[in-house]
Design a protein around this motif. Sequence first.
Motif, PDB file in Angstrom:
ATOM      1  N   SER A  90       0.804  -1.225   0.000  1.00  0.00           N
ATOM      2  CA  SER A  90       0.000   0.000   0.000  1.00  0.00           C
ATOM      3  C   SER A  90       0.836   1.273   0.000  1.00  0.00           C
ATOM      4  N   LYS A  91       2.113   1.158   0.312  1.00  0.00           N
ATOM      5  CA  LYS A  91       3.017   2.306   0.415  1.00  0.00           C
ATOM      6  C   LYS A  91       2.570   3.316   1.491  1.00  0.00           C
ATOM      7  N   VAL A  92       1.848   2.818   2.508  1.00  0.00           N
ATOM      8  CA  VAL A  92       1.424   3.650   3.625  1.00  0.00           C
ATOM      9  C   VAL A  92       2.489   3.545   4.716  1.00  0.00           C
ATOM     10  N   TYR A  93       3.111   4.656   5.042  1.00  0.00           N
ATOM     11  CA  TYR A  93       4.233   4.677   5.973  1.00  0.00           C
ATOM     12  C   TYR A  93       3.816   4.257   7.382  1.00  0.00           C
ATOM     13  N   ARG A  94       2.586   4.565   7.768  1.00  0.00           N
ATOM     14  CA  ARG A  94       2.097   4.267   9.111  1.00  0.00           C
ATOM     15  C   ARG A  94       2.145   2.759   9.390  1.00  0.00           C
ATOM     16  N   THR A  95       1.784   1.934   8.414  1.00  0.00           N
ATOM     17  CA  THR A  95       1.809   0.484   8.634  1.00  0.00           C
ATOM     18  C   THR A  95       3.236  -0.029   8.774  1.00  0.00           C
ATOM     19  N   TYR A  96       4.184   0.643   8.141  1.00  0.00           N
ATOM     20  CA  TYR A  96       5.596   0.281   8.317  1.00  0.00           C
ATOM     21  C   TYR A  96       6.038   0.554   9.760  1.00  0.00           C
ATOM     22  N   ILE A  97       5.599   1.670  10.309  1.00  0.00           N
ATOM     23  CA  ILE A  97       5.898   1.988  11.716  1.00  0.00           C
ATOM     24  C   ILE A  97       5.276   0.931  12.629  1.00  0.00           C
ATOM     25  N   PHE A  98       4.040   0.511  12.328  1.00  0.00           N
ATOM     26  CA  PHE A  98       3.404  -0.555  13.112  1.00  0.00           C
ATOM     27  C   PHE A  98       4.216  -1.847  13.035  1.00  0.00           C
ATOM     28  N   SER A  99       4.782  -2.109  11.869  1.00  0.00           N
ATOM     29  CA  SER A  99       5.611  -3.299  11.696  1.00  0.00           C
ATOM     30  C   SER A  99       6.851  -3.231  12.587  1.00  0.00           C
ATOM     31  N   LEU A 100       7.482  -2.086  12.626  1.00  0.00           N
ATOM     32  CA  LEU A 100       8.660  -1.916  13.485  1.00  0.00           C
ATOM     33  C   LEU A 100       8.291  -2.069  14.963  1.00  0.00           C
ATOM     34  N   LEU A 101       7.155  -1.499  15.356  1.00  0.00           N
ATOM     35  CA  LEU A 101       6.718  -1.611  16.756  1.00  0.00           C
ATOM     36  C   LEU A 101       6.372  -3.060  17.115  1.00  0.00           C
ATOM     37  N   ALA A 102       5.744  -3.759  16.186  1.00  0.00           N
ATOM     38  CA  ALA A 102       5.425  -5.173  16.438  1.00  0.00           C
ATOM     39  C   ALA A 102       6.703  -5.997  16.536  1.00  0.00           C
ATOM     40  N   PHE A 103       7.712  -5.670  15.720  1.00  0.00           N
ATOM     41  CA  PHE A 103       8.988  -6.377  15.828  1.00  0.00           C
ATOM     42  C   PHE A 103       9.648  -6.096  17.175  1.00  0.00           C
ATOM     43  N   LEU A 104       9.554  -4.872  17.631  1.00  0.00           N
ATOM     44  CA  LEU A 104      10.092  -4.535  18.944  1.00  0.00           C
ATOM     45  C   LEU A 104       9.370  -5.321  20.041  1.00  0.00           C
ATOM     46  N   ALA A 105       8.062  -5.468  19.910  1.00  0.00           N
ATOM     47  CA  ALA A 105       7.304  -6.286  20.868  1.00  0.00           C
ATOM     48  C   ALA A 105       7.716  -7.754  20.765  1.00  0.00           C
ATOM     49  N   ALA A 106       8.017  -8.212  19.556  1.00  0.00           N
ATOM     50  CA  ALA A 106       8.426  -9.609  19.368  1.00  0.00           C
ATOM     51  C   ALA A 106       9.762  -9.883  20.043  1.00  0.00           C
TER      52      ALA A 106
END
Length: 170
Positions: A90-106
């Motif tokens: 989707s090229k939506v930057y916000r979902t990329y930030i969510f991905s980074l935060l989820a990786f940090l939680a992982a």
Amino acid sequence: QYFFAYQIGGLIPFFYRLPNLLFHIGFVSMAYLVVPFFSKKKYLPLIVALLAAVHPMMVESVTWISGGIYAQAGFFTLLSLYFYLQARESKVYRTYIFSLLAFLAAVSSSEKTIIFPFIILLYEFSFGNVLKSWKRISLFFTIAFLWGLILIQNINSRLEIFEFKWRNTN
């Protein structure tokens, strides 16, 4: 997680196992959502999700109270992958930030998930363009590297525990 379970239910085991079950359900749901990025076969996501739900290897993460970190780490890893793949499409930057935060939680759940950037790299190598997405991937490697530095600092205390146990058993 155990603090909240104790505050809600005291020593009743149900309240300690409930997060494990919820994370396992989340893991199965994320498996269902991630599979279509790899294959366009209609029933494959359902088959993979059903196998993830009932596979004997996953029993420990649901039934053992201490095994909940496996379901938790698996959920956050697949959530990070899902957001990454969504951001890629989707090229939506916000979902990329969510991905980074989820990786940090992982990686906060289990240090075994530190290999996740290599999974993204393998995905980009197989289905995408590594040269085009190296900036996005590099942030995952940066988080993994910094988390690795934190883990390395804790090695001495772990070695002292093992040394103490070894001396007391011999």
